[in-house]
Design a protein around this motif. Structure first.
Motif, PDB file in Angstrom:
ATOM      1  N   ASP A  74       0.812  -1.216   0.000  1.00  7.16           N
ATOM      2  CA  ASP A  74       0.000   0.000   0.000  1.00  7.16           C
ATOM      3  C   ASP A  74       0.844   1.264   0.000  1.00  7.16           C
ATOM      4  OD1 ASP A  74       0.931  -0.619   2.547  1.00  7.16           O
ATOM      5  OD2 ASP A  74      -0.700   0.462   3.534  1.00  7.16           O
ATOM      6  N   ARG A  75       2.159   1.136   0.256  1.00 13.06           N
ATOM      7  CA  ARG A  75       3.048   2.298   0.270  1.00 13.06           C
ATOM      8  C   ARG A  75       3.802   2.485  -1.046  1.00 13.06           C
ATOM      9  NH1 ARG A  75       6.019   2.462   6.113  1.00 13.06           N
ATOM     10  NH2 ARG A  75       7.255   3.953   4.899  1.00 13.06           N
ATOM     11  N   VAL A  76       3.845   1.443  -1.860  1.00 14.91           N
ATOM     12  CA  VAL A  76       4.680   1.454  -3.071  1.00 14.91           C
ATOM     13  C   VAL A  76       3.825   1.125  -4.288  1.00 14.91           C
ATOM     14  CG1 VAL A  76       6.746   0.525  -4.182  1.00 14.91           C
ATOM     15  CG2 VAL A  76       6.617   0.620  -1.673  1.00 14.91           C
ATOM     16  N   LYS A  77       3.841   2.001  -5.288  1.00 19.04           N
ATOM     17  CA  LYS A  77       3.160   1.731  -6.548  1.00 19.04           C
ATOM     18  C   LYS A  77       4.134   1.058  -7.511  1.00 19.04           C
ATOM     19  CE  LYS A  77      -0.594   3.664  -5.092  1.00 19.04           C
ATOM     20  NZ  LYS A  77      -1.720   2.798  -4.659  1.00 19.04           N
ATOM     21  N   ILE A  78       3.580   0.247  -8.403  1.00 22.62           N
ATOM     22  CA  ILE A  78       4.414  -0.512  -9.337  1.00 22.62           C
ATOM     23  C   ILE A  78       4.089  -0.101 -10.767  1.00 22.62           C
ATOM     24  CG2 ILE A  78       5.006  -2.805 -10.201  1.00 22.62           C
ATOM     25  CD1 ILE A  78       4.318  -3.952  -7.494  1.00 22.62           C
ATOM     26  N   GLY A  79       5.139   0.210 -11.529  1.00 28.36           N
ATOM     27  CA  GLY A  79       5.002   0.476 -12.957  1.00 28.36           C
ATOM     28  C   GLY A  79       5.547  -0.698 -13.750  1.00 28.36           C
ATOM     29  N   ALA A  80       5.010  -0.909 -14.939  1.00 27.61           N
ATOM     30  CA  ALA A  80       5.436  -2.013 -15.803  1.00 27.61           C
ATOM     31  C   ALA A  80       5.926  -1.476 -17.129  1.00 27.61           C
ATOM     32  CB  ALA A  80       4.280  -2.986 -16.031  1.00 27.61           C
ATOM     33  N   SER A  81       7.093  -1.965 -17.560  1.00 28.28           N
ATOM     34  CA  SER A  81       7.685  -1.519 -18.817  1.00 28.28           C
ATOM     35  C   SER A  81       8.240  -2.728 -19.555  1.00 28.28           C
ATOM     36  CB  SER A  81       8.793  -0.497 -18.537  1.00 28.28           C
ATOM     37  OG  SER A  81       9.454  -0.136 -19.724  1.00 28.28           O
ATOM     38  N   GLY A  82       7.874  -2.872 -20.820  1.00 24.84           N
ATOM     39  CA  GLY A  82       8.376  -3.979 -21.617  1.00 24.84           C
ATOM     40  C   GLY A  82       7.354  -4.452 -22.629  1.00 24.84           C
ATOM     41  N   LYS A  83       7.422  -3.947 -23.855  1.00 21.08           N
ATOM     42  CA  LYS A  83       6.523  -4.312 -24.960  1.00 21.08           C
ATOM     43  C   LYS A  83       5.069  -3.974 -24.668  1.00 21.08           C
ATOM     44  CE  LYS A  83       7.244  -7.549 -27.899  1.00 21.08           C
ATOM     45  NZ  LYS A  83       7.393  -8.843 -28.588  1.00 21.08           N
ATOM     46  N   VAL A  84       4.829  -2.889 -23.944  1.00 22.47           N
ATOM     47  CA  VAL A  84       3.462  -2.406 -23.755  1.00 22.47           C
ATOM     48  C   VAL A  84       3.115  -1.535 -24.961  1.00 22.47           C
ATOM     49  CG1 VAL A  84       1.942  -1.004 -22.329  1.00 22.47           C
ATOM     50  CG2 VAL A  84       3.653  -2.477 -21.245  1.00 22.47           C
ATOM     51  N   ALA A  85       2.119  -1.935 -25.722  1.00 22.03           N
ATOM     52  CA  ALA A  85       1.775  -1.188 -26.936  1.00 22.03           C
ATOM     53  C   ALA A  85       0.280  -1.039 -27.161  1.00 22.03           C
ATOM     54  CB  ALA A  85       2.412  -1.860 -28.162  1.00 22.03           C
ATOM     55  N   THR A  86      -0.527  -1.879 -26.524  1.00 22.28           N
ATOM     56  CA  THR A  86      -1.966  -1.860 -26.752  1.00 22.28           C
ATOM     57  C   THR A  86      -2.715  -1.802 -25.432  1.00 22.28           C
ATOM     58  OG1 THR A  86      -2.239  -4.272 -26.680  1.00 22.28           O
ATOM     59  CG2 THR A  86      -1.612  -3.297 -28.802  1.00 22.28           C
ATOM     60  N   GLY A  87      -4.013  -1.545 -25.523  1.00 23.33           N
ATOM     61  CA  GLY A  87      -4.834  -1.567 -24.329  1.00 23.33           C
ATOM     62  C   GLY A  87      -4.849  -2.934 -23.670  1.00 23.33           C
TER      63      GLY A  87
END
Length: 556
Positions: free
Chosen positions: A405-418
């Motif tokens: 609940d204290r840390v948000k997570i981002g995702a990166s790697g071949k994200v291109a579509t909904g």
């Protein structure tokens, strides 16, 4: 008998298995020289005809002389065996190889099996960036019964799409200036890797759409600041833009630049998906006066980013350094980016967070399938966890430690579509970042020449003549349209699944086919920890790693 057979075998091997082959070799070599000589003779004869008869013979004469000269050089050189054996025509091999990616993309590959991005995905990006229709007739071309096929579960009671795009609040208990992050943002790409016009277009697009633009580790340039788009300032192992003359971290430089209004978050890069565990090298001939000024390095000299940070060497020191960065940035959200490797090492960082009472405001997980301007093939193909495993590991570790609940997570790697966005949020991400898809939105055609400085569309180059082809006003509007349309698509998909906000997504909503008869949900495929479970009684699969994790050592 053995000697006789060996002699026969040796003779046949040396002659390609044909009797008399060895006797023919000198004649073959002589034939090559005679062919080249014939070209030169024809050229000389045509020159004579041009002088004595008509000047119209000159172009043909020069062509034959040029071919003869090329053939002579091919036969004399010793570097390329192909050209030595096949003078002149051997150059076709190199010419075809140079345009192989284009031939593959446009004439060979099917719509759904190209790499790194297939034609279907590229078409979606281009069409959304241009504001044209992205629908396809006649149904999917993918084999929905193939092992590995994934699909999301629709609801019998779909929900309406919200009028406004949801955002994610970055800012834990130690953050005094939280930031509302969009669900899709521009991932880390440095000035130097990308052209000035590409950076301008990305940042202006971010400003138009109200989403964030990660600077990459190459420093903070005027092109990042000119249009006022929200920035995530990334600091790598080279500390570009905030370094001392010796290459160490400069607190005063960092604090001065982090105070800029456009910088909304600061991020510490630990590793990158496409090349975890190694630093970068920028050749001296690419270090122009402008890039040298941005990176604070000598002009014309090769710049090397070390594979490790000098400011810390243990998980505990990492956590303390993050707290220091946040203080120097005036309380702005502070986090780090990594490609996940050892689960034990990440658990050691979690233990350090617990013992120090310090947490980052966000963690960006970069998958091994992530892109880069240049990386050794072995690193890109064989090191690091893919994004699915990396995300699930980080999410579960934070949940199990009671820190999610204290840390948000981002995702990166071949994200291109909904669909990519929704899958990653089901797997544990709060928001997503895109790099190559954003490059395609500004005109990238996946020519895969990012490391050669010869990008045909002016995106990944420092050649001013190539870069000028990228029109900032037009491409920034495309970036804005692409981001908006892609988030719209993600929200439409979530609505069809019966949810209106990413917080409502659950692992059972994503399923994977294991074989023609077996389908499992992500809830069944992976172990999902409950809050604080690692602190109470660690599950058997996690117990050994949790026990061995040391906050004072990055032990594997």
């Amino acid at each position: 008998m053995v000697t006789t057979h060996a002699g026969i075998s040796g003779s046949r091997a040396g002659s390609g298995g044909r009797p008399g082959g060895a006797r023919m070799r000198p004649f073959a070599h002589l034939f090559r020289w005679l062919s080249v000589a014939a070209l030169l003779a024809a050229g000389t004869g045509l020159v004579t005809a041009a002088v004595l008869a008509s000047p119209w013979w000159w172009p043909l004469a020069l062509l034959f002389l040029a071919l003869g000269g090329v053939g002579t050089a091919d036969l004399a050189q010793r570097r390329h065996s192909v050209l030595r054996n096949y003078p002149v025509i051997g150059h076709l091999r190199f010419a075809l190889e140079a345009i192989r990616p284009e031939l593959q993309q446009y004439f060979v590959e099917r719509n759904f099996d190209g790499r790194p991005f297939d034609r279907d995905v590229r078409s979606i990006v281009y069409e959304r960036a241009k504001g044209t229709e992205a629908e396809e007739p006649f149904g999917t071309e993918r084999d929905v019964y193939a092992a590995g096929y994934e699909f999301m579960v629709p609801s019998m009671a779909p929900k309406p799409v919200p009028d406004r795009h949801p955002t994610v609040r970055l800012g834990g208990p130690d953050c005094t200036r939280p930031y509302d992050m969009a669900l899709l943002n521009v991932s880390a790409m440095s000035f130097g890797s990308l052209s000035a016009n590409a950076i301008l277009a990305l940042n202006r697009g971010a400003a138009l759409g109200g989403f964030a633009h990660d600077t990459g580790e190459g420093g903070l340039s005027e092109y990042h600041l000119r249009h006022g788009g929200d920035l995530v300032w990334e600091i790598g192992t080279g500390y570009f833009g905030c370094r001392t003359a010796q290459g160490a971290f400069s607190p005063s430089e960092f604090a001065d630049k982090a105070a800029h209004d456009s910088i909304k978050c600061v991020s510490l890069k630990l590793s990158q998906g496409a090349k975890p565990g190694i630093g970068g090298v920028l050749p001296g001939d690419k270090v122009s006066a402008e890039i040298a000024r941005v990176r604070e390095v000598p002009e014309g000299r090769t710049v090397t980013s070390p594979p490790y940070h000098r400011t810390f060497s243990t998980p505990r020191e990492l956590v303390r350094f993050l707290a220091r960065m946040r203080a120097l940035a005036g309380g702005k959200p502070t986090g780090f980016k990594l490609c996940v490797g050892s689960r034990r090492q990440f658990l050691a960082v979690c233990k350090a967070m617990l013992q120090e009472g310090v947490t980052p405001d966000f963690i960006i997980v970069d998958g091994a399938e992530g892109g880069t301007g240049a990386a050794p093939l072995e690193f890109a193909d064989h090191l690091g966890a893919p994004l699915t495993e990396g995300l699930i590991t980080v999410h579960n570790a934070l949940v199990g430690c009671g820190l999610r609940d204290r840390v948000k997570i981002g995702a990166s790697g071949k994200v291109a579509t909904g669909a990519d966005m929704v899958k990653r949020m089901i797997q544990g991400a709060d928001f997503t970042n895109a790099a190559r898809a954003m490059m395609m939105a500004v005109g990238c055609i996946q020519a895969q020449r990012c490391h050669t400085n010869t990008c045909p569309v002016g995106v990944a180059t420092q050649d001013p003549h190539r870069a000028r082809a990228l029109d900032v006003a037009d491409k920034s509007a495309r970036v804005h349209r692409f981001q908006k349309a892609t988030v719209d698509s993600a929200l439409q998909i979530m609505g069809s699944m019966g949810v209106q906000h990413p917080d409502e997504l659950r692992p059972h909503m994503l399923r994977r086919r294991l074989d023609p008869l077996t389908v499992r949900s992500y809830e069944e495929l992976y172990e999902w920890l409950s809050p604080g479970e690692l602190l109470a009684v660690p599950p058997q699969d996690w117990a050994a790693d949790w026990a061995a994790a040391d906050p004072d050592c990055f032990a594997v």
